[in-house]
Design an enzyme around this catalytic site. Structure first.
Site, PDB file in Angstrom:
ATOM      1  N   ASP A 292      -1.236  -1.066   5.662  1.00 33.66           N
ATOM      2  CA  ASP A 292      -1.213  -0.486   6.995  1.00 33.66           C
ATOM      3  C   ASP A 292      -2.260  -1.138   7.883  1.00 33.66           C
ATOM      4  O   ASP A 292      -3.267  -1.648   7.396  1.00 33.66           O
ATOM      5  CB  ASP A 292      -1.517   1.024   6.914  1.00 33.66           C
ATOM      6  CG  ASP A 292      -0.349   1.786   6.310  1.00 33.66           C
ATOM      7  OD1 ASP A 292       0.784   1.271   6.368  1.00 33.66           O
ATOM      8  OD2 ASP A 292      -0.581   2.881   5.770  1.00 33.66           O
TER       9      ASP A 292
ATOM     10  N   GLU B  49       0.840  -1.188   0.000  1.00 32.30           N
ATOM     11  CA  GLU B  49       0.000   0.000   0.000  1.00 32.30           C
ATOM     12  C   GLU B  49       0.883   1.249   0.000  1.00 32.30           C
ATOM     13  O   GLU B  49       1.720   1.441   0.876  1.00 32.30           O
ATOM     14  CB  GLU B  49      -0.892  -0.005   1.238  1.00 32.30           C
ATOM     15  CG  GLU B  49      -1.702   1.257   1.418  1.00 32.30           C
ATOM     16  CD  GLU B  49      -2.475   1.245   2.748  1.00 32.30           C
ATOM     17  OE1 GLU B  49      -2.353   0.254   3.496  1.00 32.30           O
ATOM     18  OE2 GLU B  49      -3.175   2.231   3.017  1.00 32.30           O
TER      19      GLU B  49
ATOM     20  N   ASP C  52      -8.040   2.113   6.178  1.00 39.11           N
ATOM     21  CA  ASP C  52      -7.719   2.164   4.749  1.00 39.11           C
ATOM     22  C   ASP C  52      -6.988   0.896   4.310  1.00 39.11           C
ATOM     23  O   ASP C  52      -7.248   0.349   3.242  1.00 39.11           O
ATOM     24  CB  ASP C  52      -6.843   3.384   4.430  1.00 39.11           C
ATOM     25  CG  ASP C  52      -7.678   4.659   4.426  1.00 39.11           C
ATOM     26  OD1 ASP C  52      -8.923   4.550   4.336  1.00 39.11           O
ATOM     27  OD2 ASP C  52      -7.084   5.754   4.530  1.00 39.11           O
TER      28      ASP C  52
ATOM     29  N   ASP D 111      -4.631  -0.027   9.485  1.00 43.24           N
ATOM     30  CA  ASP D 111      -5.732   0.896   9.769  1.00 43.24           C
ATOM     31  C   ASP D 111      -6.897   0.599   8.819  1.00 43.24           C
ATOM     32  O   ASP D 111      -6.846  -0.354   8.040  1.00 43.24           O
ATOM     33  CB  ASP D 111      -5.264   2.352   9.634  1.00 43.24           C
ATOM     34  CG  ASP D 111      -4.689   2.622   8.240  1.00 43.24           C
ATOM     35  OD1 ASP D 111      -4.910   1.793   7.332  1.00 43.24           O
ATOM     36  OD2 ASP D 111      -4.018   3.654   8.065  1.00 43.24           O
TER      37      ASP D 111
END
Ligand code: 0RA
Length: 639
Positions: A500, A427, A504, A502
């Site tokens: 990540d 990412e 997203d 998180d």
């Protein structure tokens, strides 16, 4: 030869002799299939009697010598003298070609079997045949040998209870005719069971007397008929609505019925029958239902606005995905078409099927709105999958042509050995940069994904496939997709999603999983897909730098330090991969020796699909919920 031997007897024998000369003309083949065909010819006669409403039990016994006995409790084949032949009807039926069920005056409305000449053909191809008829409180017997020669004229051999009627036939296939004389129990059992499904309320028993253990046989009887057949086929699958839909109707002596239920798979299981014969190539009965099904689901989806004006119509294939359906038609005069006669041709049946189905199914949709929505949603998911697959094929074809851009932003590994190669799908460009620097370029390939696909709020596959990186993924894997998919061409042993920790990151991961699941399911099933586990915390004290995966590990680590060190330790929550430099990224997340990977599995494809569907749907909430607890697909795996 007996003294009554005359001109008509000669004719009869010539008829049966013709069958022996060209058995293929009458039963197709003389292999194991033809051997079993004899049983079906005799069973068909008994089923005809059941269809006429006079018989509710049929028994098939494989005897020790591989002869077969078929018993029914019908009216008993007529024993009186047949006006045309001057001999008993039962003997006539067994010796005169084309003297099938139409004999005996009663006449059947419908007739199983392709020819209705069964009994005499079986006789012609048998070493011996014994027929016993129970009727008029008497037991009659007639015997044939060597391809239909009368060995014992019809004789009363005893008395029976007043109300007992029925026919018992035992025949021994002629080994001179057939390649094999051994009956296969499973073949017989499966068809007997099918006949029970196709003729509701009729009880059929099969017993294997070659097997000393088999004393009772197996009895099949289904009050629900083809509905229970659908349930049977859907056993072990996840059905998406509880009740089997069963519709039926009759017009001009043509009886038509259909039973259906959707399961969550992608396969269709549609079987159609005419007079209990499987119509492999469908025909008008099947066409009528399919046409009505497609029309009704589209109408319903439009009316309820599930399918918007701009959306294109659902196709026949869309509405058939996951559909288990049995179509059965009983017809007094079926026309079979096609090379193998596996298609029903009668055009009036198309209309009957359409009418019966559309009336019933429309009512069903109105009365069961929840079920209707589920069915429409399933078809719409199929449609999306179809469009996405089509687009993906076009895309990959296009990108294959543009050779210069073949691998897009992929930094491939040097090794061409799939066994040692891995690809990191990373990412963000900055993490991608670090990963490139920190990788082992011999075995590790890096494909950075730009953040852009994050913003595809409705992460539809067809949209995602417009994304260059995703097209690159498809080409980089090397397997192709759709019909051309070939797992053995996979260029990497491990496909590692590195995002990540998180929302997203989860979003991207879900999108990729959806992509893999839809187009590369065998790759997931074969365990090639992993999620990298970047650390969540960094602890620094003095010159020491330590990364840990989660809070549990953090606490364990802190507890292991002595108080003084602990009080001075700096704990940082890692915000993303981009925060780490190449060396750190290598050490924590990529190095084969030190990293932790989580294997992505699809243990239960069916359950997984439901979740993917949720994720692909229009509703945001289930998707969000999934993202928050997206550990469903991942299992911890230490490497
Ligand atoms: C025609 C008329 C009648 C019975 C049958 C055929 C019949 C044929 C087969 C073949 C196998 N099992 C069968 N059971 C009955 C009825 C004649 C009457 O009512 O006497």
């Amino acid at each position: 030869m007996n003294e009554h031997y005359d001109a008509s007897d000669i004719q009869v024998l010539e008829g049966l002799e013709a069958v022996r000369k060209r058995p293929g003309m009458y039963i197709g083949t003389t292999d194991v299939k033809g051997l079993h065909h004899l049983v079906w010819e005799i069973v068909d006669n008994a089923i005809d009697e059941a269809l006429a409403g006079y018989c509710n039990h049929i028994e098939v016994i494989v005897n020790k010598d591989n002869s077969v006995t078929v018993k029914d409790n019908g009216r008993g084949i007529p024993v009186d003298v047949h006006p045309k032949t001057g001999i008993s009807t039962v003997e006539t039926v067994y010796t005169v070609l084309h003297a099938g069920g139409k004999f005996g005056g009663g006449g059947y409305k419908v007739s199983g079997g392709l020819h209705g000449v069964g009994a005499s053909v079986v006789n012609a191809l048998s070493k011996w045949v014994n027929v016993t008829v129970y009727k008029n409180s008497k037991v009659y017997e007639v015997k044939f040998v060597d391809g239909g020669k009368v060995a014992q004229k019809l004789t009363v051999v005893g008395d029976c209870e007043e109300n007992r009627t029925g026919t018992t036939v035992t025949f021994k296939p002629d080994p001179d005719i057939f390649d094999t004389d051994i009956y296969d129990y499973d073949t017989l059992m499966v068809r007997i069971r099918e006949l029970a499904f196709l003729n509701r309320g009729l009880s059929l028993t099969i017993r294997d007397d070659r097997d000393d253990e088999d004393t009772t046989g197996q009895t099949f009887m289904y009050e629900g008929g083809i509905s229970e057949y659908v349930k049977f086929i859907n056993q072990g699958k996840t059905v998406i609505h509880d009740d089997v839909i069963h519709l039926e109707g009759e017009e001009n002596d043509v009886f038509f019925e259909v039973a259906m239920q959707y399961n969550s798979s992608y396969k269709e299981n549609i079987y159609s029958f005419v007079n209990n014969i499987n119509t492999h190539d469908g025909g008008t009965h099947e066409d009528g239902v399919k046409r009505a099904l497609t029309r009704l689901i589209n109408n319903y989806a439009r009316k309820t606005n599930m399918l918007k004006e701009k959306d294109e119509a659902l196709t026949g294939d869309d509405v058939k995905e996951g559909l288990t359906m049995i179509v059965s038609c009983k017809h007094p005069n079926p026309q079979f078409e096609g090379q193998t006669k596996g298609r029903l041709g009668n055009s009036e049946v198309r209309k009957l099927a359409d009418n019966v189905f559309s009336e019933g199914f429309e009512r069903f949709l109105l009365e069961n709105p929840e079920c209707a929505r589920t069915i429409v949603n399933k078809a719409m998911a199929a449609c999306r999958g179809r469009l996405a697959a089509k687009r993906a094929r076009e895309m990959t074809r296009k990108s294959e042509m543009a050779v210069t851009n073949f691998f897009g932003k992929l930094s491939d590994c040097k090794s061409k050995d799939p066994k040692v190669s891995e690809i990191f799908i990373v990412e963000g460009d900055s993490a991608g940069g670090s990963a490139k620097k920190g990788r082992d370029s011999m075995t590790q390939a890096i494909l950075p994904l730009r953040g852009k696909i994050l913003n595809v709020e409705k992460a539809r596959l067809d949209k995602a496939l417009g994304n260059e990186e995703i097209r690159t993924i498809i080409t980089a894997f090397g397997t192709g997709i759709g019909d051309e998919f070939d797992l053995s061409k996979l260029r990497y042993d491990k496909i590692i999603i590195m995002t990540d920790a998180d929302v997203d990151g989860s979003h991207i991961r879900v999108l990729l999983l959806t992509l893999f699941y839809r187009f590369f399911r065998p790759i997931v099933e074969a365990g090639h897909v992993y999620a990298a586990q970047p650390p969540l915390f960094r602890i620094m004290h003095g010159k020491t730098r330590k990364y840990v995966l989660d809070e549990k590990e953090l606490n364990e680590y802190l507890n292991s330090l002595d108080d003084k060190v602990r009080s001075r330790a700096e704990i940082a929550r890692m915000k993303g991969l981009g925060e780490m430099d190449a060396e750190e990224l290598n050490e924590t997340t990529m190095d084969i020796e030190k990293r932790t990977l989580r294997k992505i599995t699809v243990d239960d494809c069916v359950a997984a699909d439901a979740i993917f569907e949720k994720l692909m749907g229009d509703e945001v909430e289930p998707r969000r919920a999934f993202i928050e607890e997206n550990a469903i697909f991942v299992k911890n795996l230490d490497i």
